[in-house]
Scaffold this motif. Structure first.
Motif, PDB file in Angstrom:
ATOM      1  N   MET A   1       0.836  -1.178   0.000  1.00  0.00           N
ATOM      2  CA  MET A   1       0.000   0.000   0.000  1.00  0.00           C
ATOM      3  C   MET A   1       0.883   1.244   0.000  1.00  0.00           C
ATOM      4  SD  MET A   1      -2.791  -1.547   0.015  1.00  0.00           S
ATOM      5  CE  MET A   1      -4.236  -0.676   0.478  1.00  0.00           C
ATOM      6  N   ILE A   2       0.661   2.090  -0.981  1.00  0.00           N
ATOM      7  CA  ILE A   2       1.464   3.292  -1.145  1.00  0.00           C
ATOM      8  C   ILE A   2       0.568   4.502  -0.890  1.00  0.00           C
ATOM      9  CG2 ILE A   2       2.919   4.613  -2.718  1.00  0.00           C
ATOM     10  CD1 ILE A   2       4.001   1.830  -2.098  1.00  0.00           C
ATOM     11  N   GLY A   3       1.024   5.370  -0.027  1.00  0.00           N
ATOM     12  CA  GLY A   3       0.274   6.575   0.285  1.00  0.00           C
ATOM     13  C   GLY A   3       1.115   7.820   0.070  1.00  0.00           C
ATOM     14  N   LEU A   4       0.661   8.916   0.616  1.00  0.00           N
ATOM     15  CA  LEU A   4       1.360  10.186   0.501  1.00  0.00           C
ATOM     16  C   LEU A   4       2.760  10.079   1.105  1.00  0.00           C
ATOM     17  CD1 LEU A   4       1.061  13.199  -0.276  1.00  0.00           C
ATOM     18  CD2 LEU A   4       0.273  13.584   2.046  1.00  0.00           C
ATOM     19  N   LYS A   5       3.764  10.615   0.410  1.00  0.00           N
ATOM     20  CA  LYS A   5       5.171  10.622   0.819  1.00  0.00           C
ATOM     21  C   LYS A   5       5.825   9.240   0.787  1.00  0.00           C
ATOM     22  CE  LYS A   5       6.884  13.992   2.620  1.00  0.00           C
ATOM     23  NZ  LYS A   5       7.738  15.031   2.030  1.00  0.00           N
ATOM     24  N   GLY A   6       5.160   8.244   0.239  1.00  0.00           N
ATOM     25  CA  GLY A   6       5.787   6.930   0.096  1.00  0.00           C
ATOM     26  C   GLY A   6       6.807   6.946  -1.029  1.00  0.00           C
ATOM     27  N   THR A   7       7.939   6.285  -0.835  1.00  0.00           N
ATOM     28  CA  THR A   7       8.988   6.278  -1.846  1.00  0.00           C
ATOM     29  C   THR A   7       8.996   4.950  -2.591  1.00  0.00           C
ATOM     30  OG1 THR A   7      10.642   5.535  -0.263  1.00  0.00           O
ATOM     31  CG2 THR A   7      10.447   7.905  -0.610  1.00  0.00           C
ATOM     32  N   LEU A   8       9.282   5.014  -3.890  1.00  0.00           N
ATOM     33  CA  LEU A   8       9.305   3.828  -4.742  1.00  0.00           C
ATOM     34  C   LEU A   8      10.551   3.860  -5.615  1.00  0.00           C
ATOM     35  CD1 LEU A   8       6.122   5.188  -5.017  1.00  0.00           C
ATOM     36  CD2 LEU A   8       5.776   2.884  -5.769  1.00  0.00           C
ATOM     37  N   ASN A   9      11.112   2.694  -5.884  1.00  0.00           N
ATOM     38  CA  ASN A   9      12.191   2.571  -6.863  1.00  0.00           C
ATOM     39  C   ASN A   9      11.576   2.591  -8.253  1.00  0.00           C
ATOM     40  OD1 ASN A   9      14.085   2.203  -4.807  1.00  0.00           O
ATOM     41  ND2 ASN A   9      13.697   0.009  -4.748  1.00  0.00           N
ATOM     42  N   VAL A  10      12.294   3.129  -9.218  1.00  0.00           N
ATOM     43  CA  VAL A  10      11.829   3.145 -10.605  1.00  0.00           C
ATOM     44  C   VAL A  10      12.593   2.055 -11.351  1.00  0.00           C
ATOM     45  CG1 VAL A  10      11.579   4.508 -12.701  1.00  0.00           C
ATOM     46  CG2 VAL A  10      11.337   5.586 -10.480  1.00  0.00           C
ATOM     47  N   ILE A  11      11.861   1.141 -12.019  1.00  0.00           N
ATOM     48  CA  ILE A  11      12.520  -0.010 -12.635  1.00  0.00           C
ATOM     49  C   ILE A  11      12.512   0.047 -14.151  1.00  0.00           C
ATOM     50  CG2 ILE A  11      12.099  -1.494 -10.659  1.00  0.00           C
ATOM     51  CD1 ILE A  11       9.840  -2.799 -12.320  1.00  0.00           C
ATOM     52  N   ASP A  12      12.274   1.238 -14.724  1.00  0.00           N
ATOM     53  CA  ASP A  12      12.393   1.347 -16.184  1.00  0.00           C
ATOM     54  C   ASP A  12      13.631   2.182 -16.516  1.00  0.00           C
ATOM     55  OD1 ASP A  12      11.658   3.941 -15.624  1.00  0.00           O
ATOM     56  OD2 ASP A  12       9.721   3.845 -16.590  1.00  0.00           O
ATOM     57  N   ASN A  13      13.884   2.382 -17.806  1.00  0.00           N
ATOM     58  CA  ASN A  13      15.091   3.095 -18.217  1.00  0.00           C
ATOM     59  C   ASN A  13      14.804   4.555 -18.583  1.00  0.00           C
ATOM     60  OD1 ASN A  13      13.699   2.583 -20.566  1.00  0.00           O
ATOM     61  ND2 ASN A  13      15.499   2.035 -21.756  1.00  0.00           N
ATOM     62  N   SER A  14      13.894   5.181 -17.866  1.00  0.00           N
ATOM     63  CA  SER A  14      13.527   6.571 -18.142  1.00  0.00           C
ATOM     64  C   SER A  14      14.555   7.560 -17.595  1.00  0.00           C
ATOM     65  CB  SER A  14      12.161   6.879 -17.552  1.00  0.00           C
ATOM     66  OG  SER A  14      12.191   6.687 -16.154  1.00  0.00           O
ATOM     67  N   GLY A  15      15.403   7.134 -16.671  1.00  0.00           N
ATOM     68  CA  GLY A  15      16.395   8.017 -16.083  1.00  0.00           C
ATOM     69  C   GLY A  15      16.158   8.288 -14.612  1.00  0.00           C
ATOM     70  N   ALA A  16      14.957   8.059 -14.114  1.00  0.00           N
ATOM     71  CA  ALA A  16      14.665   8.257 -12.693  1.00  0.00           C
ATOM     72  C   ALA A  16      15.096   7.018 -11.912  1.00  0.00           C
ATOM     73  CB  ALA A  16      13.187   8.512 -12.490  1.00  0.00           C
ATOM     74  N   LEU A  17      15.529   7.228 -10.675  1.00  0.00           N
ATOM     75  CA  LEU A  17      15.913   6.119  -9.805  1.00  0.00           C
ATOM     76  C   LEU A  17      14.968   5.972  -8.612  1.00  0.00           C
ATOM     77  CD1 LEU A  17      19.776   6.701  -9.729  1.00  0.00           C
ATOM     78  CD2 LEU A  17      18.534   4.957 -11.002  1.00  0.00           C
ATOM     79  N   LEU A  18      14.518   7.097  -8.052  1.00  0.00           N
ATOM     80  CA  LEU A  18      13.674   7.071  -6.867  1.00  0.00           C
ATOM     81  C   LEU A  18      12.596   8.137  -7.004  1.00  0.00           C
ATOM     82  CD1 LEU A  18      13.734   5.630  -4.005  1.00  0.00           C
ATOM     83  CD2 LEU A  18      14.727   7.748  -3.177  1.00  0.00           C
ATOM     84  N   VAL A  19      11.345   7.783  -6.701  1.00  0.00           N
ATOM     85  CA  VAL A  19      10.243   8.747  -6.767  1.00  0.00           C
ATOM     86  C   VAL A  19       9.482   8.740  -5.445  1.00  0.00           C
ATOM     87  CG1 VAL A  19       9.933   8.646  -9.274  1.00  0.00           C
ATOM     88  CG2 VAL A  19       8.661   7.078  -7.835  1.00  0.00           C
ATOM     89  N   GLU A  20       8.780   9.850  -5.195  1.00  0.00           N
ATOM     90  CA  GLU A  20       7.968   9.991  -3.990  1.00  0.00           C
ATOM     91  C   GLU A  20       6.529  10.264  -4.392  1.00  0.00           C
ATOM     92  OE1 GLU A  20       7.798  13.645  -1.217  1.00  0.00           O
ATOM     93  OE2 GLU A  20       9.368  12.343  -0.414  1.00  0.00           O
ATOM     94  N   CYS A  21       5.611   9.502  -3.842  1.00  0.00           N
ATOM     95  CA  CYS A  21       4.192   9.628  -4.179  1.00  0.00           C
ATOM     96  C   CYS A  21       3.619  10.907  -3.575  1.00  0.00           C
ATOM     97  CB  CYS A  21       3.439   8.416  -3.650  1.00  0.00           C
ATOM     98  SG  CYS A  21       1.662   8.507  -3.881  1.00  0.00           S
ATOM     99  N   VAL A  22       2.852  11.652  -4.391  1.00  0.00           N
ATOM    100  CA  VAL A  22       2.172  12.843  -3.878  1.00  0.00           C
ATOM    101  C   VAL A  22       0.653  12.728  -4.006  1.00  0.00           C
ATOM    102  CG1 VAL A  22       4.103  14.417  -4.198  1.00  0.00           C
ATOM    103  CG2 VAL A  22       2.506  14.077  -6.056  1.00  0.00           C
ATOM    104  N   ASN A  23       0.165  11.760  -4.784  1.00  0.00           N
ATOM    105  CA  ASN A  23      -1.287  11.575  -4.937  1.00  0.00           C
ATOM    106  C   ASN A  23      -1.555  10.208  -5.541  1.00  0.00           C
ATOM    107  OD1 ASN A  23      -3.994  12.082  -4.977  1.00  0.00           O
ATOM    108  ND2 ASN A  23      -3.956  13.402  -6.779  1.00  0.00           N
ATOM    109  N   VAL A  24      -2.635   9.569  -5.108  1.00  0.00           N
ATOM    110  CA  VAL A  24      -3.065   8.302  -5.691  1.00  0.00           C
ATOM    111  C   VAL A  24      -4.274   8.590  -6.569  1.00  0.00           C
ATOM    112  CG1 VAL A  24      -3.896   5.984  -5.219  1.00  0.00           C
ATOM    113  CG2 VAL A  24      -2.222   7.010  -3.702  1.00  0.00           C
ATOM    114  N   LEU A  25      -4.160   8.270  -7.870  1.00  0.00           N
ATOM    115  CA  LEU A  25      -5.222   8.574  -8.831  1.00  0.00           C
ATOM    116  C   LEU A  25      -6.148   7.377  -8.990  1.00  0.00           C
ATOM    117  CD1 LEU A  25      -3.080  10.261 -11.588  1.00  0.00           C
ATOM    118  CD2 LEU A  25      -4.487  11.384  -9.896  1.00  0.00           C
ATOM    119  N   LYS A  26      -7.202   7.325  -8.199  1.00  0.00           N
ATOM    120  CA  LYS A  26      -8.196   6.267  -8.347  1.00  0.00           C
ATOM    121  C   LYS A  26      -9.422   6.639  -7.534  1.00  0.00           C
ATOM    122  CE  LYS A  26      -7.203   3.002  -4.828  1.00  0.00           C
ATOM    123  NZ  LYS A  26      -6.903   1.650  -4.532  1.00  0.00           N
ATOM    124  N   ASN A  27     -10.430   5.794  -7.628  1.00  0.00           N
ATOM    125  CA  ASN A  27     -11.631   6.048  -6.847  1.00  0.00           C
ATOM    126  C   ASN A  27     -11.305   5.985  -5.364  1.00  0.00           C
ATOM    127  OD1 ASN A  27     -12.967   6.109  -9.276  1.00  0.00           O
ATOM    128  ND2 ASN A  27     -13.608   3.972  -9.159  1.00  0.00           N
TER     129      ASN A  27
END
Length: 133
Positions: free
Chosen positions: A1-27
């Motif tokens: 479960m990922i919420g506000l300020k949760g950190t995630l590793n990025v596993i694609d080759n876009s150039g990002a390594l670490l991201v922080e969640c600021v909003n969950v887009l769903k119902n």
């Protein structure tokens, strides 16, 4: 479960390594928490450094530190129960970055993803992943 300020590793080759969640887009079913297959808005906290030779070319890395992007959650540390009774838990939280058209920003995926993504409409990510659990 990922919420506000949760950190995630990025596993694609876009150039990002670490991201922080600021909003969950769903119902608002799960009180603002996101699981595997949910879309989030995130801020890039750490990115690969841009080499000096690539700064002049237009084909530099796709993201920089501080960029606000959309992403889809592909792994979570929180255990998820499968219909057959098994519990699946990963060692880290991970995401794949998206553009505004819900297409992948990178062209490769470098890690294991959850099989639940296929049921939620993210078949492209599942097909590019080296292993699906």
């Amino acid at each position: 479960m990922i919420g506000l300020k949760g950190t995630l590793n990025v596993i694609d080759n876009s150039g990002a390594l670490l991201v922080e969640c600021v909003n969950v887009l769903k119902n608002k079913v799960n009180n603002g928490w996101g699981g595997v297959g949910d879309e989030i808005v995130c801020v890039v906290k750490r990115a690969r450094p841009v080499p000096a030779s690539a700064q002049l070319s237009a084909a530099a890395l796709k993201v920089r530190r501080g960029d606000v992007r959309r992403a889809v959650i592909v792994r979570t540390r929180k255990p998820v129960r499968r219909p057959d009774g098994r519990w699946i838990r990963f060692d880290d939280n991970a995401a794949v970055l998206l553009n505004n058209k819900r297409e992948m920003l990178g062209t490769r995926i470098g890690g294991v993803v959850s099989a639940d993504l296929r049921m939620k409409g993210w078949g492209k990510i599942v097909s590019l992943a080296p292993k699906v659990i």
